[in-house]
Design a protein around this motif. Structure first.
Motif, short mmCIF file in Angstrom:
data_model
loop_
_atom_site.label_atom_id
_atom_site.label_comp_id
_atom_site.label_asym_id
_atom_site.label_seq_id
_atom_site.Cartn_x
_atom_site.Cartn_y
_atom_site.Cartn_z
N TRP A 229 0.82 -1.21 0.00
CA TRP A 229 0.00 0.00 0.00
C TRP A 229 0.86 1.27 0.00
O TRP A 229 0.62 2.20 -0.76
N SER A 230 1.85 1.30 0.87
CA SER A 230 2.64 2.52 1.02
C SER A 230 3.45 2.82 -0.23
O SER A 230 3.56 3.99 -0.65
N ALA A 231 4.03 1.81 -0.86
CA ALA A 231 4.85 2.03 -2.04
C ALA A 231 4.01 2.48 -3.23
O ALA A 231 4.51 3.19 -4.12
N ALA A 232 2.74 2.08 -3.27
CA ALA A 232 1.90 2.40 -4.42
C ALA A 232 1.78 3.90 -4.62
O ALA A 232 1.82 4.39 -5.76
N VAL A 233 1.66 4.65 -3.54
CA VAL A 233 1.51 6.11 -3.66
C VAL A 233 2.77 6.73 -4.24
O VAL A 233 2.70 7.69 -5.03
N GLU A 234 3.92 6.19 -3.92
CA GLU A 234 5.18 6.77 -4.37
C GLU A 234 5.45 6.54 -5.85
O GLU A 234 6.37 7.13 -6.42
N LEU A 243 -4.17 5.83 -9.10
CA LEU A 243 -4.31 4.86 -8.01
C LEU A 243 -5.65 5.07 -7.33
O LEU A 243 -5.96 6.18 -6.91
N THR A 244 -6.46 4.03 -7.25
CA THR A 244 -7.71 4.05 -6.49
C THR A 244 -7.49 3.18 -5.27
O THR A 244 -7.19 1.98 -5.39
N ILE A 245 -7.63 3.78 -4.10
CA ILE A 245 -7.13 3.15 -2.89
C ILE A 245 -8.02 3.50 -1.71
O ILE A 245 -8.74 4.51 -1.73
N ALA A 246 -7.97 2.67 -0.66
CA ALA A 246 -8.71 2.98 0.57
C ALA A 246 -8.18 4.27 1.18
O ALA A 246 -6.98 4.50 1.24
N ARG A 247 -9.10 5.13 1.62
CA ARG A 247 -8.72 6.47 2.07
C ARG A 247 -7.68 6.45 3.19
O ARG A 247 -6.71 7.21 3.17
N ARG A 257 2.69 16.67 -2.06
CA ARG A 257 2.00 17.90 -2.48
C ARG A 257 1.70 17.95 -3.96
O ARG A 257 0.81 18.68 -4.40
N GLN A 258 2.42 17.19 -4.77
CA GLN A 258 2.17 17.23 -6.20
C GLN A 258 1.09 16.24 -6.63
O GLN A 258 0.79 16.12 -7.83
N LEU A 259 0.48 15.55 -5.66
CA LEU A 259 -0.59 14.61 -5.98
C LEU A 259 -1.95 15.26 -5.78
O LEU A 259 -2.15 16.05 -4.87
N ARG A 260 -2.88 14.89 -6.66
CA ARG A 260 -4.26 15.35 -6.53
C ARG A 260 -5.14 14.21 -6.05
O ARG A 260 -5.03 13.08 -6.52
N GLN A 261 -5.99 14.51 -5.08
CA GLN A 261 -6.98 13.56 -4.60
C GLN A 261 -8.33 13.91 -5.19
O GLN A 261 -8.73 15.07 -5.19
N PHE A 262 -9.05 12.90 -5.70
CA PHE A 262 -10.38 13.15 -6.25
C PHE A 262 -11.24 11.90 -6.09
O PHE A 262 -10.72 10.78 -5.90
N PRO A 263 -12.56 12.06 -6.14
CA PRO A 263 -13.44 10.91 -5.93
C PRO A 263 -13.44 9.98 -7.14
O PRO A 263 -13.29 10.43 -8.28
N PRO A 264 -13.61 8.69 -6.92
CA PRO A 264 -13.71 7.75 -8.05
C PRO A 264 -14.91 8.11 -8.92
O PRO A 264 -15.96 8.51 -8.40
N PRO A 265 -14.78 7.99 -10.23
CA PRO A 265 -15.89 8.35 -11.12
C PRO A 265 -16.91 7.22 -11.30
O PRO A 265 -17.64 7.20 -12.30
N LEU A 266 -16.94 6.30 -10.37
CA LEU A 266 -17.95 5.24 -10.38
C LEU A 266 -18.30 4.92 -8.94
O LEU A 266 -17.53 5.21 -8.01
N GLN A 267 -19.48 4.32 -8.77
CA GLN A 267 -19.96 4.00 -7.43
C GLN A 267 -19.22 2.77 -6.91
O GLN A 267 -19.30 1.70 -7.51
N LEU A 268 -18.49 2.94 -5.82
CA LEU A 268 -17.78 1.83 -5.20
C LEU A 268 -18.33 1.60 -3.80
O LEU A 268 -18.61 2.57 -3.08
N PRO A 269 -18.46 0.36 -3.37
CA PRO A 269 -19.04 0.09 -2.05
C PRO A 269 -18.09 0.50 -0.93
O PRO A 269 -16.87 0.46 -1.08
N LYS A 270 -18.68 0.92 0.20
CA LYS A 270 -17.86 1.12 1.39
C LYS A 270 -17.36 -0.24 1.88
O LYS A 270 -18.01 -1.26 1.70
N LEU A 271 -16.20 -0.23 2.49
CA LEU A 271 -15.58 -1.46 2.97
C LEU A 271 -15.73 -1.57 4.48
O LEU A 271 -15.43 -0.61 5.20
N ALA A 272 -16.16 -2.72 4.95
CA ALA A 272 -16.19 -2.98 6.39
C ALA A 272 -14.87 -3.67 6.74
O ALA A 272 -14.67 -4.84 6.41
#
Length: 305
Positions: A229-234, A243-247, A257-272
């Motif tokens: 998980w941690s390496a994926a962001v880098e 990258l679409t990832i758990a918040r 700082r050079q990364l932009r966060q935005f919502p997925p453009p499709l409906q994804l279920p919340k994870l328990a």
């Protein structure tokens, strides 16, 4: 009381082990008896209850309706009997124990720092062996007694695995700001055109995102699949990767700082997000204490007391 006189109480311990394990060899190991002795006990129990209790299906033993009905009240009765016989009260300060946990690096970053700070003060005799495994492997290791506790997402569970939801999680998307200059993010068509990073233990994993896409008849291009998980962001800065990832996997984005966060453009279920354990460990006071501390770490950040 007349019914109690008609059965050896040791048979009830054998019955509990057999119903819990659904496996004669594992029940024998749990009881510190030979396999033939436990097989003999099973024969006596079948005669006493006039029911096979366990039957073979598809190469595995499954509980009959009577066996299933016996398991919960038997567990409760044996737990109360154990308390009545005067076992010393559980004291985490005095207990010495080694726990085997399965955590991803996502869970380790979220939970372990607070857990260790608390445990080192309140249960200094507790040691931990941490491993990482796929969802199916964790469930198998819990069933085989190789793990005490596993953290993850478990949408489908065997009957003998218990879970507790620790928190709910949702998804976010991340990309380099030059690759996604608009603060609103990407449309679904744009998102599908981009190369994607997928975090999974297996590169062919069919995770929640892939299942949501499949339900829409869509597919994305996975350019990089990795288990970290941690390496994926880098991987994202100065690339066109998405990258679409758990918040909570990301943490503060101040370091990116050079990364932009935005919502997925499709409906994804919340994870328990859950902790899971085998039913055989329901009455284990040390593990019960640890599960509560784990839950407190996830809900409040640090257990009270």
């Amino acid at each position: 009381m007349d019914d109690l006189r008609r059965i050896d109480l040791n048979l009830l311990l054998a019955l509990h082990a057999l119903l819990t394990e659904k496996h004669v060899t594992r029940a024998a190991l749990r009881l510190h008896k030979s396999q033939p002795a436990v097989s003999h006990s099973l024969a006596q129990l079948r005669e006493h209850f006039n029911d096979p209790l366990l039957v073979r299906k598809s190469g595995k033993l499954e509980l009959t309706a009577r066996g299933n009905a016996l398991l919960q009240p038997l567990s409760e009765a044996l737990g109360k009997l154990n308390t009545l016989l005067g076992t010393a009260p559980f004291d985490p300060l005095q207990e010495r124990r080694r726990f085997r946990l399965a955590l991803s690096d996502y869970a380790a970053r979220l939970v372990l720092p607070d857990l260790m700070r608390y445990v080192r003060v309140h249960a200094p005799g507790f040691d931990f062996a941490i491993s990482q495994a796929s969802r199916d492997a964790m469930l198998a290791q819990l069933a085989d007694g190789e793990l005490d506790l596993a953290l993850g997402i478990f949408p489908e569970l065997p009957q003998d695995i218990q879970v507790q939801t620790l928190f709910e999680e949702d998804f976010i998307c991340l990309a380099d700001k030059t690759a996604v200059p608009d603060q609103s993010g990407l449309t679904l068509a744009q998102w599908l055109e981009r190369p994607h990073v997928m975090v999974a233990l297996r590169p062919d994993a069919n995770d929640e995102i892939e299942r949501a896409l499949a339900a829409m008849g869509l597919q994305r291009r996975i350019t990089v699949a990795l288990p970290h998980w941690s390496a994926a962001v880098e991987l994202l800065p100065d690339t066109d990767l998405v990258l679409t990832i758990a918040r909570r996997a990301v943490g503060p984005l101040r370091a990116f700082r050079q990364l932009r966060q935005f919502p997925p453009p499709l409906q994804l279920p919340k994870l328990a997000y859950q902790q899971a354990w085998h039913i055989r460990k329901d009455m284990d006071p040390a593990l019960t204490w640890l599960r509560q501390v784990m839950a407190d770490c996830c809900t409040t950040g640090m257990p009270s007391g």
